[in-house]
Design an enzyme around this catalytic site. Structure first.
Site, PDB file in Angstrom:
ATOM      1  N   SER A 182       8.685  -9.749   0.765  1.00  0.00           N
ATOM      2  CA  SER A 182       8.843  -8.917  -0.425  1.00  0.00           C
ATOM      3  C   SER A 182      10.027  -7.974  -0.256  1.00  0.00           C
ATOM      4  O   SER A 182      10.048  -7.154   0.675  1.00  0.00           O
ATOM      5  CB  SER A 182       7.574  -8.095  -0.665  1.00  0.00           C
ATOM      6  OG  SER A 182       7.849  -7.092  -1.619  1.00  0.00           O
ATOM      7  N   HIS A 239      10.056 -12.728  -2.597  1.00  0.00           N
ATOM      8  CA  HIS A 239       9.127 -12.099  -3.541  1.00  0.00           C
ATOM      9  C   HIS A 239       9.790 -10.851  -4.135  1.00  0.00           C
ATOM     10  O   HIS A 239      10.211  -9.950  -3.399  1.00  0.00           O
ATOM     11  CB  HIS A 239       7.851 -11.732  -2.794  1.00  0.00           C
ATOM     12  CG  HIS A 239       6.760 -11.180  -3.639  1.00  0.00           C
ATOM     13  ND1 HIS A 239       5.887 -11.968  -4.371  1.00  0.00           N
ATOM     14  CD2 HIS A 239       6.376  -9.897  -3.872  1.00  0.00           C
ATOM     15  CE1 HIS A 239       5.019 -11.202  -4.995  1.00  0.00           C
ATOM     16  NE2 HIS A 239       5.296  -9.927  -4.725  1.00  0.00           N
ATOM     17  N   ASP A 284       9.310  -7.703  -6.598  1.00  0.00           N
ATOM     18  CA  ASP A 284       8.321  -6.875  -7.297  1.00  0.00           C
ATOM     19  C   ASP A 284       8.973  -6.094  -8.432  1.00  0.00           C
ATOM     20  O   ASP A 284       9.758  -5.175  -8.192  1.00  0.00           O
ATOM     21  CB  ASP A 284       7.668  -5.902  -6.307  1.00  0.00           C
ATOM     22  CG  ASP A 284       6.733  -6.602  -5.352  1.00  0.00           C
ATOM     23  OD1 ASP A 284       5.830  -7.312  -5.826  1.00  0.00           O
ATOM     24  OD2 ASP A 284       6.910  -6.444  -4.125  1.00  0.00           O
ATOM     25  N   MET A 289       8.419  -3.517 -11.343  1.00  0.00           N
ATOM     26  CA  MET A 289       7.456  -2.471 -11.758  1.00  0.00           C
ATOM     27  C   MET A 289       8.073  -1.624 -12.854  1.00  0.00           C
ATOM     28  O   MET A 289       9.249  -1.249 -12.758  1.00  0.00           O
ATOM     29  CB  MET A 289       7.098  -1.593 -10.564  1.00  0.00           C
ATOM     30  CG  MET A 289       6.548  -2.364  -9.374  1.00  0.00           C
ATOM     31  SD  MET A 289       6.022  -1.228  -8.071  1.00  0.00           S
ATOM     32  CE  MET A 289       5.655  -2.385  -6.751  1.00  0.00           C
ATOM     33  N   HIS A 311       7.134 -11.117  -9.256  1.00  0.00           N
ATOM     34  CA  HIS A 311       5.799 -10.565  -9.505  1.00  0.00           C
ATOM     35  C   HIS A 311       5.960  -9.424 -10.508  1.00  0.00           C
ATOM     36  O   HIS A 311       6.450  -8.350 -10.152  1.00  0.00           O
ATOM     37  CB  HIS A 311       5.217 -10.078  -8.158  1.00  0.00           C
ATOM     38  CG  HIS A 311       3.903  -9.395  -8.266  1.00  0.00           C
ATOM     39  ND1 HIS A 311       3.366  -8.653  -7.223  1.00  0.00           N
ATOM     40  CD2 HIS A 311       2.989  -9.330  -9.267  1.00  0.00           C
ATOM     41  CE1 HIS A 311       2.192  -8.169  -7.587  1.00  0.00           C
ATOM     42  NE2 HIS A 311       1.950  -8.551  -8.824  1.00  0.00           N
ATOM     43  N   MET A 316       4.772  -6.547 -12.476  1.00  0.00           N
ATOM     44  CA  MET A 316       3.747  -5.514 -12.645  1.00  0.00           C
ATOM     45  C   MET A 316       4.196  -4.652 -13.811  1.00  0.00           C
ATOM     46  O   MET A 316       4.642  -3.509 -13.644  1.00  0.00           O
ATOM     47  CB  MET A 316       3.607  -4.706 -11.342  1.00  0.00           C
ATOM     48  CG  MET A 316       2.873  -5.492 -10.266  1.00  0.00           C
ATOM     49  SD  MET A 316       3.137  -4.841  -8.618  1.00  0.00           S
ATOM     50  CE  MET A 316       4.654  -5.681  -8.210  1.00  0.00           C
ATOM     51  N   MET A 344      -4.485 -10.007  -5.541  1.00  0.00           N
ATOM     52  CA  MET A 344      -3.917  -8.797  -4.928  1.00  0.00           C
ATOM     53  C   MET A 344      -4.863  -8.270  -3.850  1.00  0.00           C
ATOM     54  O   MET A 344      -6.069  -8.142  -4.085  1.00  0.00           O
ATOM     55  CB  MET A 344      -3.696  -7.698  -5.978  1.00  0.00           C
ATOM     56  CG  MET A 344      -2.588  -7.951  -6.981  1.00  0.00           C
ATOM     57  SD  MET A 344      -0.948  -8.157  -6.250  1.00  0.00           S
ATOM     58  CE  MET A 344      -0.702  -6.574  -5.424  1.00  0.00           C
ATOM     59  N   GLY A 375       1.557  -1.533  -6.865  1.00  0.00           N
ATOM     60  CA  GLY A 375       2.370  -0.345  -7.120  1.00  0.00           C
ATOM     61  C   GLY A 375       3.248   0.068  -5.956  1.00  0.00           C
ATOM     62  O   GLY A 375       4.336   0.588  -6.171  1.00  0.00           O
ATOM     63  N   PHE A 376       2.780  -0.185  -4.743  1.00  0.00           N
ATOM     64  CA  PHE A 376       3.536   0.299  -3.585  1.00  0.00           C
ATOM     65  C   PHE A 376       3.425  -0.674  -2.414  1.00  0.00           C
ATOM     66  O   PHE A 376       2.389  -1.308  -2.245  1.00  0.00           O
ATOM     67  CB  PHE A 376       3.015   1.677  -3.143  1.00  0.00           C
ATOM     68  CG  PHE A 376       3.131   2.701  -4.230  1.00  0.00           C
ATOM     69  CD1 PHE A 376       4.316   3.403  -4.417  1.00  0.00           C
ATOM     70  CD2 PHE A 376       2.069   2.924  -5.095  1.00  0.00           C
ATOM     71  CE1 PHE A 376       4.438   4.329  -5.454  1.00  0.00           C
ATOM     72  CE2 PHE A 376       2.184   3.845  -6.137  1.00  0.00           C
ATOM     73  CZ  PHE A 376       3.371   4.546  -6.313  1.00  0.00           C
ATOM     74  N   ASP A 410      -1.172 -10.870  -1.686  1.00  0.00           N
ATOM     75  CA  ASP A 410      -0.072  -9.904  -1.696  1.00  0.00           C
ATOM     76  C   ASP A 410      -0.628  -8.504  -1.460  1.00  0.00           C
ATOM     77  O   ASP A 410      -1.469  -8.033  -2.231  1.00  0.00           O
ATOM     78  CB  ASP A 410       0.643  -9.983  -3.052  1.00  0.00           C
ATOM     79  CG  ASP A 410       1.842  -9.051  -3.150  1.00  0.00           C
ATOM     80  OD1 ASP A 410       2.269  -8.500  -2.118  1.00  0.00           O
ATOM     81  OD2 ASP A 410       2.358  -8.882  -4.285  1.00  0.00           O
ATOM     82  N   GLY A 411      -0.120  -7.870  -0.389  1.00  0.00           N
ATOM     83  CA  GLY A 411      -0.513  -6.496  -0.105  1.00  0.00           C
ATOM     84  C   GLY A 411      -1.153  -6.365   1.263  1.00  0.00           C
ATOM     85  O   GLY A 411      -2.230  -6.915   1.501  1.00  0.00           O
ATOM     86  N   GLY A 412      -0.459  -5.703   2.175  1.00  0.00           N
ATOM     87  CA  GLY A 412      -1.016  -5.459   3.507  1.00  0.00           C
ATOM     88  C   GLY A 412      -1.136  -6.704   4.364  1.00  0.00           C
ATOM     89  O   GLY A 412      -1.892  -6.716   5.346  1.00  0.00           O
TER      90      GLY A 412
HETATM   91  O1  LIG Z   1       3.186  -6.242  -5.085  1.00  0.00           O
HETATM   92  C1  LIG Z   1       3.347  -5.458  -4.172  1.00  0.00           C
HETATM   93  C2  LIG Z   1       2.831  -4.062  -4.281  1.00  0.00           C
HETATM   94  O2  LIG Z   1       2.306  -3.862  -5.529  1.00  0.00           O
HETATM   95  C3  LIG Z   1       4.108  -5.875  -2.927  1.00  0.00           C
HETATM   96  O3  LIG Z   1       4.498  -7.239  -3.060  1.00  0.00           O
HETATM   97  C4  LIG Z   1       3.331  -5.685  -1.638  1.00  0.00           C
HETATM   98  O4  LIG Z   1       2.813  -4.424  -1.524  1.00  0.00           O
HETATM   99  C5  LIG Z   1       4.165  -6.046  -0.419  1.00  0.00           C
HETATM  100  O5  LIG Z   1       4.297  -5.027   0.490  1.00  0.00           O
HETATM  101  P1  LIG Z   1       3.448  -4.913   1.868  1.00  0.00           P
HETATM  102  O6  LIG Z   1       3.458  -6.290   2.484  1.00  0.00           O
HETATM  103  O7  LIG Z   1       4.193  -3.913   2.639  1.00  0.00           O
HETATM  104  O8  LIG Z   1       2.044  -4.496   1.484  1.00  0.00           O
HETATM  105 FE   LIG Z   2       4.113  -8.195  -5.110  1.00  0.00          FE
END
Ligand SMILES: O=C(CO)[C@H](O)[C@H](O)COP(=O)(O)O
Ligand SMILES: [Fe+2]
Length: 224
Positions: free
Chosen positions: A7, A30, A32, A34, A63, A65, A134, A139-140, A172-174
């Site tokens: 990302s 990827h 993002d 927003m 992606h 958002m 997700m 968002g972050f 996606d995320g963490g």
């Molecule tokens: O959609 C996303 C956040 O809304 C990002 O793609 C996602 O957070 C990627 O970052 P990390 O891998 O650091 O969590």
């Molecule tokens: Fe994302």
């Protein structure tokens, strides 16, 4: 085959073309998008996607958002995105939108926020090329992986198998070295990783290491 999509949210926005090249072996990049309405953050839009598509051979996984994806998503296909993900919570007409994205030549994908169940969308799955579960609140970047999403990943994989679909299942995320195996075991096959890739000393090596971990975990889970 596990796919790793770094990302660029965690990349240096002043050097996007170089940051794309730093992960040359990645399956997709990827992106993002927003809008500060659907999520409380603002990133980039169509002109940046257009420029990035021209600057890299890695296909773009956008992606969105954003609110009103029905209005904006087609523009991301025209800008050069190979895959466009809209949020189920924001789309007014998800079937029509998925068909429009496909008709314009991109892969159509739909995302679910953590509190959105997959079951109401069972009949819609054949309209999609990918479903994004997700694993953080959107968002972050850099947030902690939500373990409580693992049962939803498992249930989504079961629905895909029940209907014999080719649909990809993205998380996606963490996603990192310490969480990717649980995602793969639960049935995910496309992994977005922002901080785990761009926070690494060698982003390309991080992509390869994550892919190997995901592959091994998937083989273990399938007993092969
Ligand atoms: O959609 C996303 C956040 O809304 C990002 O793609 C996602 O957070 C990627 O970052 P990390 O891998 O650091 O969590
Ligand atoms: Fe994302």
């Amino acid at each position: 085959m596990a796919q790793i999509n770094p990302s660029i949210l965690s990349a240096d926005f002043a050097r996007l073309a170089d940051e794309a090249k730093a992960v040359d072996g990645a399956d997709w990049l990827h992106v993002d998008v927003m809008d500060n309405h659907f999520v409380p953050n603002l990133t980039l839009g169509v002109p940046v996607v257009d420029a990035l598509a021209k600057a890299t051979d890695t296909p773009l996984d956008c992606h969105l958002m954003i609110e009103e994806p029905d209005r904006w998503a087609p523009q991301y296909v025209e800008a050069g995105a190979g895959s466009v993900t809209f949020h189920a919570e924001a789309a007014a007409a998800p079937v029509r939108l998925a068909r429009e994205i496909r008709a314009k030549g991109a892969r159509a994908s739909m995302a679910l926020k953590p509190a959105t169940p997959v079951e109401p969308y069972e009949d819609l799955l054949p309209e999609l090329d990918m479903l994004l579960v997700m694993t953080v609140e959107p968002g972050f970047g850099g947030q902690a992986f939500l373990d409580i999403m693992l049962p939803k990943i498992r249930r989504t994989r079961q629905l895909i198998e029940k209907h014999g679909l080719q649909l990809w299942l993205q998380v996606d995320g963490g996603v990192s070295a310490s969480t990717i195996e649980r995602c793969a075991e639960a049935g995910a096959d496309v992994f977005v990783a922002g901080s785990a890739v761009y926070g690494a000393e060698n982003p390309a090596a991080a992509v390869e290491a994550l892919r190997a971990q995901a592959e091994e975990a998937a083989h273990r889970a399938n007993g092969s």
